[in-house]
Write a protein that holds these residues in place. Structure first.
Motif, PDB file in Angstrom:
ATOM      1  N   THR A   1      56.772 -95.154  32.658  1.00 39.86           N
ATOM      2  CA  THR A   1      56.184 -96.121  31.458  1.00 39.86           C
ATOM      3  C   THR A   1      55.381 -97.122  31.991  1.00 39.86           C
ATOM      4  O   THR A   1      54.415 -97.597  31.259  1.00 39.86           O
ATOM      5  CB  THR A   1      57.387 -96.268  30.600  1.00 39.86           C
ATOM      6  OG1 THR A   1      58.434 -95.529  30.479  1.00 39.86           O
ATOM      7  CG2 THR A   1      56.951 -96.810  29.325  1.00 39.86           C
ATOM      8  N   SER A   2      55.790 -97.684  33.167  1.00 43.29           N
ATOM      9  CA  SER A   2      54.803 -98.933  33.550  1.00 43.29           C
ATOM     10  C   SER A   2      53.723 -98.492  34.165  1.00 43.29           C
ATOM     11  O   SER A   2      52.679 -99.360  34.477  1.00 43.29           O
ATOM     12  CB  SER A   2      55.601 -99.516  34.753  1.00 43.29           C
ATOM     13  OG  SER A   2      55.980 -98.753  35.823  1.00 43.29           O
ATOM     14  N   THR A   3      53.209 -97.362  34.155  1.00 45.30           N
ATOM     15  CA  THR A   3      52.055 -96.700  34.983  1.00 45.30           C
ATOM     16  C   THR A   3      51.347 -95.527  34.027  1.00 45.30           C
ATOM     17  O   THR A   3      50.269 -95.187  34.380  1.00 45.30           O
ATOM     18  CB  THR A   3      52.009 -96.383  36.286  1.00 45.30           C
ATOM     19  OG1 THR A   3      52.988 -95.053  36.510  1.00 45.30           O
ATOM     20  CG2 THR A   3      52.615 -97.314  37.301  1.00 45.30           C
ATOM     21  N   GLY A   4      52.004 -94.978  33.237  1.00 42.46           N
ATOM     22  CA  GLY A   4      51.491 -93.790  32.366  1.00 42.46           C
ATOM     23  C   GLY A   4      51.376 -92.488  33.335  1.00 42.46           C
ATOM     24  O   GLY A   4      50.613 -91.910  33.175  1.00 42.46           O
ATOM     25  N   VAL A   5      52.175 -92.501  34.552  1.00 40.01           N
ATOM     26  CA  VAL A   5      52.037 -91.217  35.495  1.00 40.01           C
ATOM     27  C   VAL A   5      53.014 -90.497  35.119  1.00 40.01           C
ATOM     28  O   VAL A   5      54.283 -90.756  34.941  1.00 40.01           O
ATOM     29  CB  VAL A   5      52.059 -91.845  36.799  1.00 40.01           C
ATOM     30  CG1 VAL A   5      52.467 -90.628  37.797  1.00 40.01           C
ATOM     31  CG2 VAL A   5      50.907 -92.637  37.233  1.00 40.01           C
ATOM     32  N   GLU A   6      52.687 -88.947  35.169  1.00 40.44           N
ATOM     33  CA  GLU A   6      53.626 -87.902  34.724  1.00 40.44           C
ATOM     34  C   GLU A   6      53.915 -87.277  36.394  1.00 40.44           C
ATOM     35  O   GLU A   6      52.897 -86.798  36.899  1.00 40.44           O
ATOM     36  CB  GLU A   6      53.069 -86.935  33.718  1.00 40.44           C
ATOM     37  CG  GLU A   6      53.877 -85.724  33.677  1.00 40.44           C
ATOM     38  CD  GLU A   6      53.356 -84.702  32.570  1.00 40.44           C
ATOM     39  OE1 GLU A   6      52.328 -84.767  32.361  1.00 40.44           O
ATOM     40  OE2 GLU A   6      54.306 -83.965  32.108  1.00 40.44           O
ATOM     41  N   PHE A   7      55.150 -87.149  36.585  1.00 36.48           N
ATOM     42  CA  PHE A   7      55.842 -86.475  37.936  1.00 36.48           C
ATOM     43  C   PHE A   7      55.565 -85.032  37.655  1.00 36.48           C
ATOM     44  O   PHE A   7      55.822 -84.352  36.678  1.00 36.48           O
ATOM     45  CB  PHE A   7      57.137 -86.898  37.975  1.00 36.48           C
ATOM     46  CG  PHE A   7      57.804 -86.379  39.326  1.00 36.48           C
ATOM     47  CD1 PHE A   7      57.621 -86.871  40.544  1.00 36.48           C
ATOM     48  CD2 PHE A   7      58.629 -85.420  39.033  1.00 36.48           C
ATOM     49  CE1 PHE A   7      58.324 -86.056  41.824  1.00 36.48           C
ATOM     50  CE2 PHE A   7      59.451 -84.776  40.208  1.00 36.48           C
ATOM     51  CZ  PHE A   7      58.986 -85.056  41.461  1.00 36.48           C
TER      52      PHE A   7
ATOM     53  N   ALA B   1      46.827 -88.045  23.636  1.00 30.93           N
ATOM     54  CA  ALA B   1      46.683 -88.848  24.795  1.00 30.93           C
ATOM     55  C   ALA B   1      45.201 -88.712  25.207  1.00 30.93           C
ATOM     56  O   ALA B   1      44.779 -89.889  25.557  1.00 30.93           O
ATOM     57  CB  ALA B   1      47.407 -88.143  26.100  1.00 30.93           C
ATOM     58  N   GLU B   2      44.689 -87.805  25.163  1.00 29.00           N
ATOM     59  CA  GLU B   2      43.222 -87.504  25.739  1.00 29.00           C
ATOM     60  C   GLU B   2      42.524 -88.621  24.534  1.00 29.00           C
ATOM     61  O   GLU B   2      41.387 -88.961  24.797  1.00 29.00           O
ATOM     62  CB  GLU B   2      42.739 -86.296  25.656  1.00 29.00           C
ATOM     63  CG  GLU B   2      41.388 -86.040  26.048  1.00 29.00           C
ATOM     64  CD  GLU B   2      40.762 -84.588  26.007  1.00 29.00           C
ATOM     65  OE1 GLU B   2      41.654 -83.739  25.729  1.00 29.00           O
ATOM     66  OE2 GLU B   2      39.680 -84.416  26.089  1.00 29.00           O
ATOM     67  N   ALA B   3      42.720 -88.228  23.128  1.00 31.15           N
ATOM     68  CA  ALA B   3      42.042 -89.167  22.056  1.00 31.15           C
ATOM     69  C   ALA B   3      41.940 -90.570  22.584  1.00 31.15           C
ATOM     70  O   ALA B   3      40.916 -91.212  22.547  1.00 31.15           O
ATOM     71  CB  ALA B   3      42.435 -88.882  20.865  1.00 31.15           C
ATOM     72  N   VAL B   4      43.219 -90.827  22.835  1.00 32.87           N
ATOM     73  CA  VAL B   4      43.261 -92.448  23.326  1.00 32.87           C
ATOM     74  C   VAL B   4      42.703 -92.784  24.497  1.00 32.87           C
ATOM     75  O   VAL B   4      41.959 -93.904  24.438  1.00 32.87           O
ATOM     76  CB  VAL B   4      44.925 -92.763  23.113  1.00 32.87           C
ATOM     77  CG1 VAL B   4      45.033 -94.286  23.874  1.00 32.87           C
ATOM     78  CG2 VAL B   4      45.556 -92.463  21.892  1.00 32.87           C
TER      79      VAL B   4
ATOM     80  N   SER C   1      50.067 -89.048  31.677  1.00 36.68           N
ATOM     81  CA  SER C   1      51.310 -88.830  30.892  1.00 36.68           C
ATOM     82  C   SER C   1      50.627 -88.455  29.408  1.00 36.68           C
ATOM     83  O   SER C   1      49.896 -89.014  29.028  1.00 36.68           O
ATOM     84  CB  SER C   1      52.044 -90.146  30.836  1.00 36.68           C
ATOM     85  OG  SER C   1      52.748 -90.057  29.517  1.00 36.68           O
ATOM     86  N   PRO C   2      51.528 -87.395  28.819  1.00 37.60           N
ATOM     87  CA  PRO C   2      51.080 -87.312  27.474  1.00 37.60           C
ATOM     88  C   PRO C   2      51.366 -88.304  26.361  1.00 37.60           C
ATOM     89  O   PRO C   2      51.333 -88.077  25.434  1.00 37.60           O
ATOM     90  CB  PRO C   2      51.780 -85.832  27.214  1.00 37.60           C
ATOM     91  CG  PRO C   2      52.765 -85.754  28.190  1.00 37.60           C
ATOM     92  CD  PRO C   2      52.511 -86.502  29.352  1.00 37.60           C
TER      93      PRO C   2
END
Ligand code: PMP
Length: 385
Positions: A141-147, A275-278, A297-298
């Motif tokens: 959540t602190s970086t918006g990265v999906e593993f 996510a893409e829209a934002v 991340s979505p």
């Protein structure tokens, strides 16, 4: 002027559907009233089947996501056992801290904030230092990265069949698709994120292997989060260990019903679209998303300010006044950008209102933008034209 509450566009709590709120307002009955017991049981069964954990168990207990983190690791590793934690941000580091207190033979692989620990790195590490448990964060959540969860889970199952995989899914479950049968042993989350209920409940899915592991361990130091204490209750909801949060269980039950109605693949698709829209909208305003696109991340996105000239607190306050609450960054990104949660039971209208509030906030702060440019980008993504 009318001042409604701002849209809650932070990574939890998330906007709550009316039908979920109504469950909170029901007259509270006893936790061992048969009517409640049947509803609680129904929730447990739905959570097992939706995320393909039919042969395992689901634990639902009062507490936040951190309680669920504690529950996940306390039941799968004992003092002295080797545990590998993969961290790429604030919440990965929180899991490191939880593990440091437990006397494990602890290994940590850290990735730079904005990147992820890769499957190859985990594989290479396990080849040298086999571990009882590997811990990862599905969405940091602190970086918006999906593993890359599916890939890593299948690598671990195939190459290290005795290693259990514990996943912090606090920022992903109910948004990003996953299933326990990918090779996950523990998945954990809490009520206030993509499950779309208020804060107050933690949830932990445990594979049959995870349950067997706990059963093979001696008494653990922790009491409240001990699977052995909860197993009788989760099998027979008339039994007692700690008083269930009756109204919150009802609220979560409605949140899960909404997920079941929408379907997990559709929910994943919808979250990725928003996510893409934002991302595209914020890009039009000059805010860069931190995560590389292939790891984006979505459910939550971290944006960095283009230069030092923007006063973080004042900018977020202006957006708040315009009707949307966005979150500050954490740790090493604190003050350098903001986080947007686009998760749970929201619609294209929510996304459009959020973006309009950010545009007006920019104008109020004297940030030079072209009004409507972000909205146009978002509308293009949302309509597919
Ligand atoms: N893990 C992740 C990935 C999170 O995003 C959070 C909360 N933002 C937590 C753990 C901790 O959850 P809580 O604040 O509910 O204890």
């Amino acid at each position: 002027m009318i001042k409604p509450n701002p849209l809650v566009m932070i990574p939890g709590p998330t906007p709550i559907a009316r039908s979920v709120m109504e469950q909170l307002g029901r007259e509270t009955i006893s936790y061992n009233d048969l009517r409640f017991s049947v509803e609680f049981k129904g929730l447990i069964e739905d959570m097992k089947s939706l995320w393909r954990c039919e042969d395992g168990m689901v634990f639902i207990a009062g507490g936040s996501g951190t309680m669920a983190m504690e529950m996940g690791i306390s039941n799968t590793a004992s003092r002295g056992e080797r545990v590998l934690v993969c961290s790429n941000g604030f919440f990965g580091d929180r899991y490191v801290n939880i593990c440091e207190r437990k006397g494990f033979d602890l290994d940590v692989i850290r990735a730079e904030w904005g990147k992820t620990v890769t499957t190859e790195e985990i594989e290479a590490h396990l080849a040298k230092r086999p571990s009882s448990v590997v811990v990862v964060t599905h969405v940091e959540t602190s970086t918006g990265v999906e593993f890359p969860l599916r890939e890593a889970a299948s690598m671990i199952r195939a190459g290290h069949p005795d290693t259990l995989l514990v996943v912090d899914g606090v920022a992903s479950v109910g948004g990003a698709e996953f299933y326990m049968d990918w090779g996950i042993d523990i998945m954990l989350t809490c009520s206030q994120k993509c499950l779309g209920a208020p804060p107050g409940l933690g949830a932990v899915w445990a594979s049959p292997r995870a349950i067997q592991k706990r059963e093979s361990m001696p008494t653990i130091a922790e009491s409240y989060v001990d699977f052995v204490q909860w197993i009788p209750v989760m099998k027979d909801t008339m039994k007692y260990w700690g008083t269930p949060a009756v109204n919150m269980v009802w609220a979560l039950r409605e949140g899960v019903r909404l997920i079941k109605e929408e379907g997990i693949p559709e929910r994943d698709r919808r979250h990725r679209l928003y996510a893409e829209a934002v991302r595209r909208a914020m890009g039009a305003l000059g805010f860069k998303h931190k995560a590389p696109i292939e790891l984006a991340s979505p459910t939550v996105t971290v944006f960095l300010y283009p230069d030092e000239g923007i006063d973080d607190a004042a900018f977020r306050a202006a957006v708040y006044d315009e009707g949307a609450q966005i979150a500050p960054c954490q740790g090493q990104f604190l003050g350098k950008g903001f986080r947007i949660g686009h998760m749970g039971n929201i619609t294209p209208s929510t996304i459009v209102s959020l973006i309009a509030a950010v545009e007006r906030g920019c104008v109020r702060q004297g940030i030079k933008i072209e009004l409507g440019s972000a909205l146009a980008e978002a509308q293009r993504v949302l309509t597919g034209v």
